[in-house]
Design a protein around this motif. Sequence first.
Motif, mmCIF file in Angstrom:
data_model
loop_
_atom_site.group_PDB
_atom_site.id
_atom_site.type_symbol
_atom_site.label_atom_id
_atom_site.label_comp_id
_atom_site.label_asym_id
_atom_site.label_seq_id
_atom_site.Cartn_x
_atom_site.Cartn_y
_atom_site.Cartn_z
ATOM 1 N N LEU A 234 0.871 -1.170 0.000
ATOM 2 C CA LEU A 234 0.000 0.000 0.000
ATOM 3 C C LEU A 234 0.908 1.220 0.000
ATOM 4 C CD1 LEU A 234 -2.587 -1.075 2.741
ATOM 5 C CD2 LEU A 234 -2.662 -1.520 0.286
ATOM 6 N N GLN A 235 0.845 2.016 -1.063
ATOM 7 C CA GLN A 235 1.825 3.084 -1.248
ATOM 8 C C GLN A 235 1.133 4.388 -1.621
ATOM 9 O OE1 GLN A 235 4.998 2.073 -3.934
ATOM 10 N NE2 GLN A 235 5.708 4.186 -4.142
ATOM 11 N N GLY A 236 1.573 5.476 -0.990
ATOM 12 C CA GLY A 236 1.054 6.792 -1.305
ATOM 13 C C GLY A 236 2.092 7.666 -1.975
ATOM 14 N N ALA A 237 1.676 8.892 -2.271
ATOM 15 C CA ALA A 237 2.549 9.854 -2.957
ATOM 16 C C ALA A 237 3.425 10.629 -1.989
ATOM 17 C CB ALA A 237 1.691 10.827 -3.761
ATOM 18 N N GLY A 238 3.343 10.313 -0.719
ATOM 19 C CA GLY A 238 4.070 11.014 0.327
ATOM 20 C C GLY A 238 3.122 11.373 1.446
ATOM 21 N N SER A 239 3.649 11.425 2.668
ATOM 22 C CA SER A 239 2.765 11.591 3.826
ATOM 23 C C SER A 239 2.153 12.984 3.929
ATOM 24 C CB SER A 239 3.534 11.262 5.116
ATOM 25 O OG SER A 239 4.599 12.172 5.303
ATOM 26 N N TRP A 240 2.624 13.958 3.143
ATOM 27 C CA TRP A 240 2.003 15.280 3.110
ATOM 28 C C TRP A 240 0.937 15.375 2.018
ATOM 29 C CZ3 TRP A 240 2.935 19.695 6.162
ATOM 30 C CH2 TRP A 240 3.941 19.562 7.120
ATOM 31 N N TYR A 241 0.814 14.336 1.193
ATOM 32 C CA TYR A 241 -0.068 14.415 0.024
ATOM 33 C C TYR A 241 -1.205 13.397 0.051
ATOM 34 C CZ TYR A 241 3.881 17.155 -1.675
ATOM 35 O OH TYR A 241 4.874 18.095 -1.796
ATOM 36 N N SER A 242 -0.897 12.165 0.357
ATOM 37 C CA SER A 242 -1.905 11.102 0.374
ATOM 38 C C SER A 242 -2.328 10.883 1.822
ATOM 39 C CB SER A 242 -1.346 9.810 -0.219
ATOM 40 O OG SER A 242 -0.901 10.014 -1.541
ATOM 41 N N VAL A 243 -3.593 11.196 2.119
ATOM 42 C CA VAL A 243 -4.055 11.198 3.508
ATOM 43 C C VAL A 243 -5.314 10.339 3.623
ATOM 44 C CG1 VAL A 243 -4.816 12.602 5.441
ATOM 45 C CG2 VAL A 243 -3.110 13.510 3.838
ATOM 46 N N VAL A 244 -5.268 9.371 4.529
ATOM 47 C CA VAL A 244 -6.413 8.514 4.823
ATOM 48 C C VAL A 244 -6.969 8.914 6.178
ATOM 49 C CG1 VAL A 244 -7.193 6.152 5.216
ATOM 50 C CG2 VAL A 244 -5.461 6.617 3.462
ATOM 51 N N HIS A 245 -8.277 9.121 6.228
ATOM 52 C CA HIS A 245 -8.937 9.497 7.472
ATOM 53 C C HIS A 245 -9.728 8.301 7.990
ATOM 54 C CE1 HIS A 245 -8.065 13.832 7.031
ATOM 55 N NE2 HIS A 245 -8.153 13.569 5.734
ATOM 56 N N THR A 246 -9.230 7.700 9.065
ATOM 57 C CA THR A 246 -9.900 6.571 9.692
ATOM 58 C C THR A 246 -9.293 6.357 11.062
ATOM 59 O OG1 THR A 246 -10.450 4.218 9.541
ATOM 60 C CG2 THR A 246 -8.319 4.881 8.664
ATOM 61 N N SER A 247 -10.076 5.884 11.988
ATOM 62 C CA SER A 247 -9.560 5.573 13.322
ATOM 63 C C SER A 247 -9.168 4.108 13.459
ATOM 64 C CB SER A 247 -10.603 5.928 14.387
ATOM 65 O OG SER A 247 -10.844 7.318 14.381
ATOM 66 N N ARG A 248 -9.438 3.307 12.421
ATOM 67 C CA ARG A 248 -9.076 1.889 12.436
ATOM 68 C C ARG A 248 -8.658 1.526 11.021
ATOM 69 N NH1 ARG A 248 -14.304 -0.448 15.913
ATOM 70 N NH2 ARG A 248 -13.987 0.931 17.728
ATOM 71 N N PHE A 249 -7.353 1.469 10.796
ATOM 72 C CA PHE A 249 -6.906 1.242 9.428
ATOM 73 C C PHE A 249 -6.855 -0.252 9.101
ATOM 74 C CE2 PHE A 249 -3.530 1.123 6.081
ATOM 75 C CZ PHE A 249 -4.296 1.701 5.086
ATOM 76 N N ILE A 250 -5.974 -0.997 9.743
ATOM 77 C CA ILE A 250 -5.919 -2.452 9.539
ATOM 78 C C ILE A 250 -6.206 -3.132 10.866
ATOM 79 C CG2 ILE A 250 -4.399 -4.416 9.062
ATOM 80 C CD1 ILE A 250 -3.044 -2.771 6.941
ATOM 81 N N ASP A 251 -7.157 -4.058 10.849
ATOM 82 C CA ASP A 251 -7.530 -4.816 12.044
ATOM 83 C C ASP A 251 -7.707 -6.266 11.618
ATOM 84 O OD1 ASP A 251 -8.427 -5.747 14.458
ATOM 85 O OD2 ASP A 251 -10.355 -4.705 14.409
ATOM 86 N N GLN A 252 -6.704 -7.107 11.932
ATOM 87 C CA GLN A 252 -6.767 -8.516 11.542
ATOM 88 C C GLN A 252 -5.906 -9.325 12.502
ATOM 89 O OE1 GLN A 252 -5.471 -8.135 7.440
ATOM 90 N NE2 GLN A 252 -3.300 -8.294 7.980
ATOM 91 N N THR A 253 -6.356 -10.530 12.800
ATOM 92 C CA THR A 253 -5.645 -11.371 13.763
ATOM 93 C C THR A 253 -4.487 -12.117 13.142
ATOM 94 O OG1 THR A 253 -7.215 -13.162 13.359
ATOM 95 C CG2 THR A 253 -7.688 -11.657 15.189
ATOM 96 N N GLY A 254 -4.478 -12.248 11.817
ATOM 97 C CA GLY A 254 -3.395 -12.971 11.175
ATOM 98 C C GLY A 254 -3.279 -12.625 9.712
ATOM 99 N N SER A 255 -2.136 -12.953 9.135
ATOM 100 C CA SER A 255 -1.883 -12.710 7.721
ATOM 101 C C SER A 255 -0.741 -13.606 7.283
ATOM 102 C CB SER A 255 -1.524 -11.234 7.486
ATOM 103 O OG SER A 255 -1.062 -11.024 6.166
#
Length: 714
Positions: A234-255
Amino acid sequence: MPSIGAVVALAAGMLVSLAPTAHAAAGATLPFTSVEAESATTTGTRIGPDYTQGTLASEASGRQAVRLDSGQRVEFTVPRAANAVNLSYSVPDGRSGTLNVYVNGTRIARTLPVTSTYSYVDTGWIAGARTHHFFDDARLLLGRNVQAGDKVAVESTGTQVTVDVADFEQVAGAAAQPAGSVSVVAKGADPSGDGDSTQAFRDAIAAAQGGVVWIPPGDYRLTSSLSGVRKVTLQGAGSWYSVVHTSRFIDQTGSTGGVHIKDFAVFGEVTERVDSDPDNFVNGSLGPNSSVSGMWIQHLKCGFWLTGNNDNLVVENNRVLDTTADGLNLNGNAKGVRVRNNFLRNQGDDSLAMWSLYAPDTDSSFENNTISQPNLANGIAIYGGTDLTVRDNLVSDTNALGSGIAISNQKFADPFSPLAGTITVDGNTLVRTGAVNPNWNHPMGALRVDSYDSAINATVSITDTTITDSPYSAFEFVSGGGQGYPVRNVTVNGATVRGTGTVVVQAEAPGAATFRNVTAGSVGAAGVYDCPYPANSGPFTLTDGGGNSGWSSTWSDCSTWPRPGQGTPDPDPGRNLAKGRPATATGSQDVYTPGKAVDGDAGSYWESANNAFPQAWTVDLGAPCAVRRLVLKLPPSAAWGARTQTITVLGSADGSNYSTVLGSRGYRFDPATGNTATVSLPAGTNLRYLRLSVSANTGWPAAQFSEVEAYVGS
């Protein structure tokens, strides 16, 4: 003599690491340079320094900040070329507003929003906690380049704002989409932030298995967490440019792993701490051989709460800001995890922690991280585990219930795996770390080794450490659960201690440690406090391995705690000596207990039993003090009518035998003048126990104080 690690200096308000050639510099290599507000030019009011839990200045970087009322400003000299600024600030609870921004005297069109929404956190279930987490961060692309020596100012526009520190950064342009990647916009994500992009992110992840999900510049709103994330970047254009608004991004018990997250920001909406909620950037497992880098993570409960299989995870080059709990916690079963070159500020619990619950964390490390202002726990904590490393980190300004670094067998829950193998603590720099633990009612050292729930039998190797301006002790050995479990097999080799408030070694547990090549200067009280608890639990043996200097004396009285600066000036000479100290009284009315007069809140108060004069209130200052001035307060509300209380001031060295310091006289309290009375004490006054005996009150048939403050300054 071995290297002594990094030397830390405050030069022109900037925290700078200067490394001897024999050892790497402590802390992260950061893309920004920080400038303290108190070192800048201002029309506002400088506050601090203050080390008292619950005060605004005590949570600030450097324990100082600048308060701006409407129209006031603070002007920073830019330390290097930049086009962006991130500001750490605080506003009063319930308030929001904006700051005007000026570049070289000219106001720019953009403003900085400020809010208390994510501040003033209460965690009443945590013993010893008070309202905390006063500061927040706000960032701004300036829309122009500034050079070293240019001036950038921020100005309050109506809301009182306390400015702590500004981070100046040259932000590179947005990155281009990688060839062959799957864009979340192509799957229906809304870069305006208006629509719900959750399903688009899920669809892009499903389509890009083994490849890259591209998050273009924009703001994306997710309304639920992502799961089933594996073998994808999962890749963005930089932390000043690509912004996700969520209080729970990834929630999983295994991968199955192979997850790589990089180069975007995640902003949450977490305003309180609810430990049962997975309000984290990553909650659970990314799977083996995964990585997280280049992220900006803010306003969540935790940055990373990692359980399950995260073998060989690498977390590097990230910023984790303003979390209500931990920045990162390896919650058992971590193997080969590397956490390095990250910046963490304003955590509401441990900034970085390994907690060996259910299975031990093994062969994992925290290296070259910079940590500032954890406000309710440790900078770095190791709770159990096997063969772990804490190396070349820079930790500053811990506030309450914590040390700069804690190596501990505190288990919190079972099954727990105590410390085992070799715990390596090497090359770390600790600045203004350590705090008073209100549960123990005594200080915690900058670096603490704690046999809280079981004996420490692992080999603990502490090398090349620099400890600067600890408000209390430098090295602490304690059995925090009060059971007297021993601390064994500790070696401290190569350390420089400067300006420690009380002692270099605070030994409160049985056991043993060897010190070599440890030099100290400007020690506040004595070299060693050697008082294991319980008293019959056995001795602590401190072996002098040679090369030690500047800390040979021993504190002689185990019945009292050394106070900061009992040999040199106090870290905060204007500190209220009574605040937070144990208080008693001859009687109390309902909930108006004696401690209300030393809780730092002028709105709460102690009231004695009614119609029963005389009544007495007493506070234990902890050690004999040359008190010269008392400030007595009642609640400032106009609802409290003016009154006169007749008071006698008494003092004692032992709490049993009291003598009169000032005879009986009337003191006027009037809301029109702040409802405050100042009492000057005679020269030569020296007391540990301060008692106020009240024989009359013209406004109510009881003795009343909302605050009793004691100062050494007249």
